[in-house]
Design a protein around this motif. Structure first.
Motif, PDB file in Angstrom:
ATOM      1  N   ARG A   1      41.364  80.706   2.368  1.00  0.00           N
ATOM      2  CA  ARG A   1      40.327  80.244   0.997  1.00  0.00           C
ATOM      3  C   ARG A   1      39.117  78.786   2.167  1.00  0.00           C
ATOM      4  NH1 ARG A   1      41.153  77.122  -3.565  1.00  0.00           N
ATOM      5  NH2 ARG A   1      42.080  75.134  -2.001  1.00  0.00           N
ATOM      6  N   GLY A   2      39.522  78.841   3.054  1.00  0.00           N
ATOM      7  CA  GLY A   2      39.250  77.000   3.829  1.00  0.00           C
ATOM      8  C   GLY A   2      38.083  78.683   5.087  1.00  0.00           C
ATOM      9  N   GLN A   3      38.486  79.652   5.761  1.00  0.00           N
ATOM     10  CA  GLN A   3      37.700  80.454   6.139  1.00  0.00           C
ATOM     11  C   GLN A   3      36.765  80.674   5.436  1.00  0.00           C
ATOM     12  OE1 GLN A   3      40.155  83.372   7.915  1.00  0.00           O
ATOM     13  NE2 GLN A   3      41.214  81.238   9.663  1.00  0.00           N
ATOM     14  N   GLN A   4      37.033  81.611   4.429  1.00  0.00           N
ATOM     15  CA  GLN A   4      36.698  82.140   3.776  1.00  0.00           C
ATOM     16  C   GLN A   4      35.331  81.609   3.192  1.00  0.00           C
ATOM     17  OE1 GLN A   4      39.036  83.850   0.588  1.00  0.00           O
ATOM     18  NE2 GLN A   4      39.529  85.776   2.284  1.00  0.00           N
ATOM     19  N   THR A   5      35.426  79.543   2.247  1.00  0.00           N
ATOM     20  CA  THR A   5      34.492  79.387   1.433  1.00  0.00           C
ATOM     21  C   THR A   5      33.742  78.393   2.002  1.00  0.00           C
ATOM     22  OG1 THR A   5      36.382  78.285   1.083  1.00  0.00           O
ATOM     23  CG2 THR A   5      35.256  80.464  -0.204  1.00  0.00           C
ATOM     24  N   GLY A   6      35.126  77.683   3.952  1.00  0.00           N
ATOM     25  CA  GLY A   6      34.422  76.505   3.877  1.00  0.00           C
ATOM     26  C   GLY A   6      34.691  75.157   3.149  1.00  0.00           C
ATOM     27  N   ARG A   7      35.831  75.011   2.757  1.00  0.00           N
ATOM     28  CA  ARG A   7      36.109  73.796   1.646  1.00  0.00           C
ATOM     29  C   ARG A   7      36.248  73.052   2.506  1.00  0.00           C
ATOM     30  NH1 ARG A   7      39.338  73.578  -3.926  1.00  0.00           N
ATOM     31  NH2 ARG A   7      40.795  71.741  -3.468  1.00  0.00           N
ATOM     32  N   SER A   8      36.085  71.956   2.272  1.00  0.00           N
ATOM     33  CA  SER A   8      36.802  70.990   3.486  1.00  0.00           C
ATOM     34  C   SER A   8      37.147  70.535   3.550  1.00  0.00           C
ATOM     35  CB  SER A   8      35.590  69.713   3.554  1.00  0.00           C
ATOM     36  OG  SER A   8      35.529  69.021   2.473  1.00  0.00           O
ATOM     37  N   ASP A   9      38.182  70.573   2.363  1.00  0.00           N
ATOM     38  CA  ASP A   9      39.568  69.736   1.982  1.00  0.00           C
ATOM     39  C   ASP A   9      41.189  71.090   2.852  1.00  0.00           C
ATOM     40  OD1 ASP A   9      39.908  71.274  -0.214  1.00  0.00           O
ATOM     41  OD2 ASP A   9      40.676  69.141  -1.454  1.00  0.00           O
ATOM     42  N   ASP A  10      40.356  71.886   2.542  1.00  0.00           N
ATOM     43  CA  ASP A  10      41.250  73.691   3.487  1.00  0.00           C
ATOM     44  C   ASP A  10      41.454  73.735   4.903  1.00  0.00           C
ATOM     45  OD1 ASP A  10      41.897  73.910   0.797  1.00  0.00           O
ATOM     46  OD2 ASP A  10      40.392  74.884   0.419  1.00  0.00           O
ATOM     47  N   GLU A  11      41.794  72.232   5.725  1.00  0.00           N
ATOM     48  CA  GLU A  11      41.514  72.448   7.116  1.00  0.00           C
ATOM     49  C   GLU A  11      43.008  71.859   7.593  1.00  0.00           C
ATOM     50  OE1 GLU A  11      42.267  69.859  10.416  1.00  0.00           O
ATOM     51  OE2 GLU A  11      40.930  68.740   8.774  1.00  0.00           O
ATOM     52  N   LEU A  12      43.643  72.347   7.766  1.00  0.00           N
ATOM     53  CA  LEU A  12      44.990  72.115   8.662  1.00  0.00           C
ATOM     54  C   LEU A  12      45.539  70.876   8.624  1.00  0.00           C
ATOM     55  CD1 LEU A  12      47.600  73.865   8.474  1.00  0.00           C
ATOM     56  CD2 LEU A  12      47.281  73.618  11.485  1.00  0.00           C
TER      57      LEU A  12
ATOM     58  N   VAL B   1      44.426  68.257   7.126  1.00  0.00           N
ATOM     59  CA  VAL B   1      44.426  68.173   5.850  1.00  0.00           C
ATOM     60  C   VAL B   1      44.601  68.428   4.525  1.00  0.00           C
ATOM     61  CG1 VAL B   1      42.366  67.388   3.543  1.00  0.00           C
ATOM     62  CG2 VAL B   1      41.578  67.592   6.313  1.00  0.00           C
ATOM     63  N   ILE B   2      45.397  69.615   4.593  1.00  0.00           N
ATOM     64  CA  ILE B   2      46.442  70.403   4.100  1.00  0.00           C
ATOM     65  C   ILE B   2      47.513  69.774   3.771  1.00  0.00           C
ATOM     66  CG2 ILE B   2      47.211  72.933   4.128  1.00  0.00           C
ATOM     67  CD1 ILE B   2      44.496  74.094   4.820  1.00  0.00           C
ATOM     68  N   MET B   3      48.078  69.761   5.224  1.00  0.00           N
ATOM     69  CA  MET B   3      49.151  68.901   5.767  1.00  0.00           C
ATOM     70  C   MET B   3      49.326  67.355   4.677  1.00  0.00           C
ATOM     71  SD  MET B   3      51.183  71.120   7.508  1.00  0.00           S
ATOM     72  CE  MET B   3      52.103  71.333   7.554  1.00  0.00           C
ATOM     73  N   ASN B   4      48.191  66.761   4.329  1.00  0.00           N
ATOM     74  CA  ASN B   4      48.315  65.853   4.546  1.00  0.00           C
ATOM     75  C   ASN B   4      48.389  66.251   2.444  1.00  0.00           C
ATOM     76  OD1 ASN B   4      48.374  62.665   4.282  1.00  0.00           O
ATOM     77  ND2 ASN B   4      46.657  62.833   2.941  1.00  0.00           N
ATOM     78  N   ARG B   5      47.903  67.063   1.745  1.00  0.00           N
ATOM     79  CA  ARG B   5      47.413  67.192   0.608  1.00  0.00           C
ATOM     80  C   ARG B   5      49.039  67.871   0.529  1.00  0.00           C
ATOM     81  NH1 ARG B   5      43.145  71.635   0.045  1.00  0.00           N
ATOM     82  NH2 ARG B   5      43.989  71.632  -1.527  1.00  0.00           N
ATOM     83  N   ILE B   6      50.288  68.573   0.984  1.00  0.00           N
ATOM     84  CA  ILE B   6      50.870  69.203   1.083  1.00  0.00           C
ATOM     85  C   ILE B   6      52.407  67.788   0.839  1.00  0.00           C
ATOM     86  CG2 ILE B   6      53.210  69.922   1.573  1.00  0.00           C
ATOM     87  CD1 ILE B   6      51.084  72.533   2.049  1.00  0.00           C
ATOM     88  N   GLU B   7      51.935  67.058   1.637  1.00  0.00           N
ATOM     89  CA  GLU B   7      52.592  65.578   0.691  1.00  0.00           C
ATOM     90  C   GLU B   7      52.652  64.439   0.483  1.00  0.00           C
ATOM     91  OE1 GLU B   7      52.941  64.477   6.415  1.00  0.00           O
ATOM     92  OE2 GLU B   7      53.392  62.129   5.465  1.00  0.00           O
ATOM     93  N   VAL B   8      51.577  64.227   0.013  1.00  0.00           N
ATOM     94  CA  VAL B   8      50.794  63.406  -1.051  1.00  0.00           C
ATOM     95  C   VAL B   8      51.159  64.382  -2.575  1.00  0.00           C
ATOM     96  CG1 VAL B   8      48.876  62.651  -2.685  1.00  0.00           C
ATOM     97  CG2 VAL B   8      49.064  62.785   0.198  1.00  0.00           C
TER      98      VAL B   8
ATOM     99  N   LEU C   1      51.259  78.841   0.894  1.00  0.00           N
ATOM    100  CA  LEU C   1      51.011  77.573   0.401  1.00  0.00           C
ATOM    101  C   LEU C   1      49.394  77.799   1.815  1.00  0.00           C
ATOM    102  CD1 LEU C   1      52.635  74.624  -0.688  1.00  0.00           C
ATOM    103  CD2 LEU C   1      51.767  76.036  -2.458  1.00  0.00           C
ATOM    104  N   ILE C   2      50.122  77.120   2.905  1.00  0.00           N
ATOM    105  CA  ILE C   2      49.252  76.746   3.856  1.00  0.00           C
ATOM    106  C   ILE C   2      48.616  78.296   4.080  1.00  0.00           C
ATOM    107  CG2 ILE C   2      48.846  76.544   6.509  1.00  0.00           C
ATOM    108  CD1 ILE C   2      51.907  74.655   6.141  1.00  0.00           C
ATOM    109  N   ARG C   3      49.061  79.019   4.132  1.00  0.00           N
ATOM    110  CA  ARG C   3      48.059  80.284   4.695  1.00  0.00           C
ATOM    111  C   ARG C   3      47.409  80.672   3.415  1.00  0.00           C
ATOM    112  NH1 ARG C   3      48.243  85.664   3.360  1.00  0.00           N
ATOM    113  NH2 ARG C   3      49.058  85.256   1.352  1.00  0.00           N
TER     114      ARG C   3
END
Ligand code: AP5
Length: 190
Positions: free
Chosen positions: A128-139, A141-148, A121-123
């Motif tokens: 995608r964060g690098q490719q598109t700049g989607r703002s919640d695809d930053e490490l 925030v990703i970790m918090n999304r997974i925790e939530v 998931l993280i990979r």
């Protein structure tokens, strides 16, 4: 009507597989994440509120999401069915959806839950964060999304398991391989 809850953690492939399912089954795609991002780009009151939660990887409050879903469902007059992507994400949302569909004389046919391990998931999301700049695809925030997801969203599985509608699907492999597994599950529905 074929109503599918397409479920899984952030980055498990819900959006990707939804696109293929729409083509094959003629279903309406209801992605709460997409609707919220649209609201943010249009700077509506909902978008302004949602942005604060989404930037942190937190869930937008149930009442806002629920109002949004009701409006979206009511726009469709004679649907073949829906793919619910990213909704329900709390047990409260799941209970609400059951009531809403019952009022419309229909129900969820199946919950298809994509299974993908945390490293993958993280990979995917970092890429995608690098490719598109989607703002919640930053490490962080990703970790918090997974925790939530693990804390607030994974319990929704039991809601559908208790109704015998829960079907886990291996979400690793090529997009086509995963789609074939989903088609197999849908083909077994009575
Ligand atoms: P949302 O937009 O729903 O995001 P998410 O659940 O975090 O899911 P993603 O869109 O990141 O992943 P996905 O599972 O759809 O995977 P995808 O196909 O895109 O929600 C965003 C935010 O909105 C939430 O954090 C929350 O704040 C709010 N929100 C939304 N709904 C809400 C609700 N109901 N209640 C409250 N708040 C809500 O794939 C990911 C990447 O992987 C892509 O780059 C893709 O190309 C790639 N990929 C896909 N499949 C494969 C594969 N098989 N192999 C390799 N790469 C793959």
């Amino acid at each position: 009507m074929l109503n599918i809850v397409l479920f899984g953690p952030p980055g498990s492939g819900k959006g990707t597989q939804s696109e293929k399912m729409i083509d094959k089954y003629g279903l309406i795609h209801l992605s709460t994440g997409d609707i919220l991002r649209e609201a943010i780009s249009e700077r509506t009151p909902l978008g302004i509120k949602a942005k604060e939660y989404m930037e942190k990887g937190e869930l937008v409050p149930d009442e806002d999401v629920i109002n949004m879903v009701v409006k979206r469902l009511d726009r469709e007059k004679n649907p073949n069915g829906f793919i619910f992507d990213g909704f329900p994400r709390t047990c409260g949302q799941a209970r609400f959806l059951r009531t809403l569909l019952t009022e419309r004389d229909t129900r969820i046919s199946v919950m298809i839950a994509l299974q993908v391990n945390r490293d993958e998931l993280i990979r995917r999301l970092l890429k995608r964060g690098q490719q598109t700049g989607r703002s919640d695809d930053e490490l962080s925030v990703i970790m918090n999304r997974i925790e939530v997801y693990e804390r607030d969203t994974a319990p929704v599985i039991d809601f559908y398991r208790n109704m015998r509608k829960y079907r886990p699907v291996d979400g690793l492999g090529s997009i086509e391989e995963i789609f074939d597994r989903i088609v197999g599950v849908i083909g077994e529905l009575k």
